[in-house]
Design a protein around this motif. Structure first.
Motif, PDB file in Angstrom:
ATOM      1  N   GLN A 179       0.814  -1.219   0.121  1.00 27.85           N
ATOM      2  CA  GLN A 179      -0.069  -0.160  -0.010  1.00 27.85           C
ATOM      3  C   GLN A 179       0.894   1.474  -0.127  1.00 27.85           C
ATOM      4  N   LEU A 180       1.862   1.252   0.991  1.00 31.25           N
ATOM      5  CA  LEU A 180       2.781   2.522   0.809  1.00 31.25           C
ATOM      6  C   LEU A 180       3.721   2.628  -0.466  1.00 31.25           C
ATOM      7  N   ASN A 181       4.335   1.646  -0.668  1.00 26.82           N
ATOM      8  CA  ASN A 181       5.210   1.694  -2.053  1.00 26.82           C
ATOM      9  C   ASN A 181       4.669   1.851  -3.231  1.00 26.82           C
ATOM     10  N   GLN A 182       3.422   1.190  -3.414  1.00 24.95           N
ATOM     11  CA  GLN A 182       2.841   0.974  -4.655  1.00 24.95           C
ATOM     12  C   GLN A 182       1.593   2.007  -4.866  1.00 24.95           C
ATOM     13  N   MET A 183       0.973   2.346  -3.845  1.00 21.80           N
ATOM     14  CA  MET A 183      -0.283   3.085  -3.815  1.00 21.80           C
ATOM     15  C   MET A 183      -0.453   4.046  -3.107  1.00 21.80           C
ATOM     16  N   HIS A 184       0.906   4.678  -2.475  1.00 22.74           N
ATOM     17  CA  HIS A 184       0.967   5.957  -1.995  1.00 22.74           C
ATOM     18  C   HIS A 184      -0.095   6.259  -0.827  1.00 22.74           C
ATOM     19  N   ALA A 185      -0.315   4.812  -0.057  1.00 18.69           N
ATOM     20  CA  ALA A 185      -1.208   5.145   0.797  1.00 18.69           C
ATOM     21  C   ALA A 185      -0.725   5.873   2.016  1.00 18.69           C
ATOM     22  N   SER A 186      -1.845   6.405   2.867  1.00 17.63           N
ATOM     23  CA  SER A 186      -1.659   7.302   4.099  1.00 17.63           C
ATOM     24  C   SER A 186      -1.445   6.398   5.477  1.00 17.63           C
ATOM     25  N   LEU A 187      -1.240   7.178   6.474  1.00 22.22           N
ATOM     26  CA  LEU A 187      -1.205   6.437   7.627  1.00 22.22           C
ATOM     27  C   LEU A 187      -2.534   5.705   8.121  1.00 22.22           C
ATOM     28  N   SER A 188      -3.419   6.523   7.669  1.00 18.41           N
ATOM     29  CA  SER A 188      -4.683   5.976   8.093  1.00 18.41           C
ATOM     30  C   SER A 188      -5.170   4.684   7.408  1.00 18.41           C
ATOM     31  N   ASP A 189      -4.668   4.779   6.305  1.00 14.35           N
ATOM     32  CA  ASP A 189      -5.093   3.395   5.295  1.00 14.35           C
ATOM     33  C   ASP A 189      -4.422   2.165   5.863  1.00 14.35           C
ATOM     34  N   ILE A 190      -3.189   2.483   6.501  1.00 14.24           N
ATOM     35  CA  ILE A 190      -2.582   1.051   6.921  1.00 14.24           C
ATOM     36  C   ILE A 190      -2.696   1.247   8.401  1.00 14.24           C
ATOM     37  N   GLY A 191      -3.574   1.936   9.084  1.00 11.27           N
ATOM     38  CA  GLY A 191      -3.669   2.123  10.753  1.00 11.27           C
ATOM     39  C   GLY A 191      -3.783   0.588  11.404  1.00 11.27           C
ATOM     40  N   MET A 192      -4.727  -0.192  10.880  1.00  9.64           N
ATOM     41  CA  MET A 192      -4.941  -1.451  11.392  1.00  9.64           C
ATOM     42  C   MET A 192      -3.804  -2.281  11.229  1.00  9.64           C
ATOM     43  N   ASN A 193      -3.000  -2.506  10.047  1.00 13.70           N
ATOM     44  CA  ASN A 193      -1.854  -3.100  10.035  1.00 13.70           C
ATOM     45  C   ASN A 193      -0.729  -2.588  11.297  1.00 13.70           C
ATOM     46  N   LEU A 194      -0.614  -1.539  11.369  1.00  6.57           N
ATOM     47  CA  LEU A 194       0.244  -0.943  12.236  1.00  6.57           C
ATOM     48  C   LEU A 194      -0.214  -1.247  13.837  1.00  6.57           C
ATOM     49  N   LEU A 195      -1.306  -1.308  14.077  1.00  4.57           N
ATOM     50  CA  LEU A 195      -1.883  -1.547  15.403  1.00  4.57           C
ATOM     51  C   LEU A 195      -1.550  -3.100  15.492  1.00  4.57           C
ATOM     52  N   ILE A 196      -1.798  -3.868  14.639  1.00  9.32           N
ATOM     53  CA  ILE A 196      -1.419  -5.353  14.936  1.00  9.32           C
ATOM     54  C   ILE A 196       0.017  -5.760  15.001  1.00  9.32           C
ATOM     55  N   LEU A 197       1.001  -4.865  14.293  1.00 10.60           N
ATOM     56  CA  LEU A 197       2.434  -4.868  14.561  1.00 10.60           C
ATOM     57  C   LEU A 197       2.781  -4.586  15.922  1.00 10.60           C
ATOM     58  N   ILE A 198       2.085  -3.307  16.461  1.00 14.87           N
ATOM     59  CA  ILE A 198       2.441  -2.901  17.618  1.00 14.87           C
ATOM     60  C   ILE A 198       1.866  -4.067  18.789  1.00 14.87           C
ATOM     61  N   MET A 199       0.907  -4.558  18.515  1.00 17.61           N
ATOM     62  CA  MET A 199       0.407  -5.900  19.356  1.00 17.61           C
ATOM     63  C   MET A 199       1.580  -6.902  19.567  1.00 17.61           C
ATOM     64  N   ILE A 200       1.880  -7.273  18.134  1.00 20.41           N
ATOM     65  CA  ILE A 200       2.746  -8.251  18.289  1.00 20.41           C
ATOM     66  C   ILE A 200       4.203  -8.022  19.074  1.00 20.41           C
ATOM     67  N   THR A 201       4.591  -6.826  18.925  1.00 19.25           N
ATOM     68  CA  THR A 201       5.794  -6.167  19.503  1.00 19.25           C
ATOM     69  C   THR A 201       5.807  -6.356  20.957  1.00 19.25           C
ATOM     70  N   VAL A 202       4.586  -5.786  21.408  1.00 17.73           N
ATOM     71  CA  VAL A 202       4.333  -5.864  22.928  1.00 17.73           C
ATOM     72  C   VAL A 202       4.252  -7.252  23.466  1.00 17.73           C
ATOM     73  N   VAL A 203       3.583  -8.188  23.059  1.00 17.31           N
ATOM     74  CA  VAL A 203       3.398  -9.485  23.454  1.00 17.31           C
ATOM     75  C   VAL A 203       4.685 -10.320  23.384  1.00 17.31           C
ATOM     76  N   PHE A 204       5.376 -10.214  22.318  1.00 15.52           N
ATOM     77  CA  PHE A 204       6.386 -11.081  22.000  1.00 15.52           C
ATOM     78  C   PHE A 204       7.826 -10.404  23.035  1.00 15.52           C
ATOM     79  N   ALA A 205       7.828  -9.028  22.870  1.00 17.62           N
ATOM     80  CA  ALA A 205       9.034  -8.506  23.765  1.00 17.62           C
ATOM     81  C   ALA A 205       8.716  -9.004  25.089  1.00 17.62           C
ATOM     82  N   THR A 206       7.594  -9.122  25.847  1.00 18.24           N
ATOM     83  CA  THR A 206       7.383  -9.154  27.037  1.00 18.24           C
ATOM     84  C   THR A 206       7.792 -10.711  27.346  1.00 18.24           C
TER      85      THR A 206
END
Length: 361
Positions: A325-352
């Motif tokens: 989305q970001l590289n080919q479609m020039h998407a904004s942060l709001s367009d990928i917000g759910m993906n970012l949220l999922i990655l943040i959750m993965i980071t928190v869980v596995f870092a813990t």
């Protein structure tokens, strides 16, 4: 040991340990040239077909002449025997059979169904797709040219043409489609192998982990992952001339989020493995299923629900989507917000989980 000292120590260890350096650095660089090389031509060309001409008319000869000019196909044999052509398909001497039935010209002139048939070998989906699209346009052009005098005398209006414009992949190339999806997966797999190998090696050397040095290790590994992503999204995309319309500010924010999620899982895996060779033994085979679970080859929505839901535990599922989305479609942060949220959750869980295993144990 301060965070900066742990950071420098980790980079020095990575650069001086051959298996880790070859995985985290050398493999990333080589894949940037090796993987796209197979798809350099972007579209399949000179694919072998057999033409079965049972009509032997000026129209059939005109169609065959136009087909022979197509870059996508190569007529390896012309025959009037369909069984002979079918045997060539079975022997893998051709990928398709184009059948021109008898009385084609007379049927077309009377406005009846021409009965043209194209038999494609479904064993090679991408190749036969190119044959089908190329032949369809050539056949239409041949018939229109042959019937042009008739259309002028009878005042018949020709049908409207439909033009297709591929968005975000103007050439419709397979390389431009597959590599942007694979790039993030390459970074993920090299990090999983390299970082988990690093942690296992440090454990064997009786390295004492604490929050400070673990933070430095995490930052050093993340830096390598971020540079790997930027190498693919910047240099390799430019060098291979892949379609790109990146939203650079959003990309610079999304890349560390993805890398941190992968590094967190790698730290946790490293805390579990007991030998340095174990990551390679366990993780090497995961590349193919991880790619399948990104939804790039087959939509997640078409998979069983348990599979499509469990796919989001893997960082590459959200990572591949957001980077396309970001590289080919020039998407904004709001367009990928759910993906970012999922990655943040993965980071928190596995870092813990990694913290609990490496420091508290």
């Amino acid at each position: 040991m301060t965070i900066l000292q742990a950071f420098i120590f980790t980079l020095r260890t990575i650069l001086t340990t051959r298996p880790i350096a070859s995985t985290l650095i050398l493999a990333v660089v080589l894949y940037g040239f090796f993987y796209p090389a197979a798809y350099h031509s972007e579209v399949a060309s000179q694919l072998p077909i057999v033409v079965v001409d049972q009509d032997q008319s000026p129209l059939s000869r005109n169609i065959i002449a136009k087909i022979s000019l197509l870059r996508a196909v190569n007529i390896v044999q012309q025959t009037s025997n369909f069984a002979e052509a079918e045997q060539m398909i079975k022997r893998q001497q051709a990928d398709a059979i184009f059948l021109i039935p008898s009385h084609l010209e007379s049927n077309v002139l009377r406005g009846q169904n021409s009965g043209l048939a194209l038999y494609l070998s479904g064993a090679y989906l991408i190749r036969t797709r190119e044959i089908g699209s190329g032949l369809a346009s050539s056949i239409k052009a041949s018939i229109a040219e042959q019937l042009k005098p008739l259309l002028q005398t009878t005042h018949i209006e020709p049908s409207l043409n439909l033009y297709e414009y591929p968005l975000y992949n103007p050439l419709g190339g397979y390389g431009s489609y597959i590599f942007p999806a694979v790039a993030a997966l390459i970074v993920q797999q090299t990090l999983l192998l390299g970082v988990s190998f690093l942690i296992v090696s440090l454990k064997q050397k009786q390295f004492r982990f604490n929050l400070t040095n673990l933070t430095g290790i995490t930052l050093a590994c993340s830096l390598i992952g971020i540079l790997s992503c930027l190498y693919y999204f910047g240099f390799v995309y430019w060098y291979q001339d892949y379609p790109r319309d990146a939203n650079l500010p959003a990309l610079l924010l999304a890349t560390p989020v993805f890398v941190m999620a992968v590094v967190s899982i790698s730290l946790w895996l490293g805390s579990i493995f007991d030998r340095p060779e174990r990551p390679a033994q366990v993780l090497t085979f995961t590349s193919v299923p991880f790619f399948f679970l990104t939804g790039a080859s087959w939509p997640l929505e078409a998979m069983p629900q348990w599979m499509s839901l469990s796919a989001w535990i893997i960082p590459s599922t959200a990572g591949v989507r957001q980077f396309i989305q970001l590289n080919q479609m020039h998407a904004s942060l709001s367009d990928i917000g759910m993906n970012l949220l999922i990655l943040i959750m993965i980071t928190v869980v596995f870092a813990t989980l990694a913290y609990r295993r490496l420091i508290r144990n």
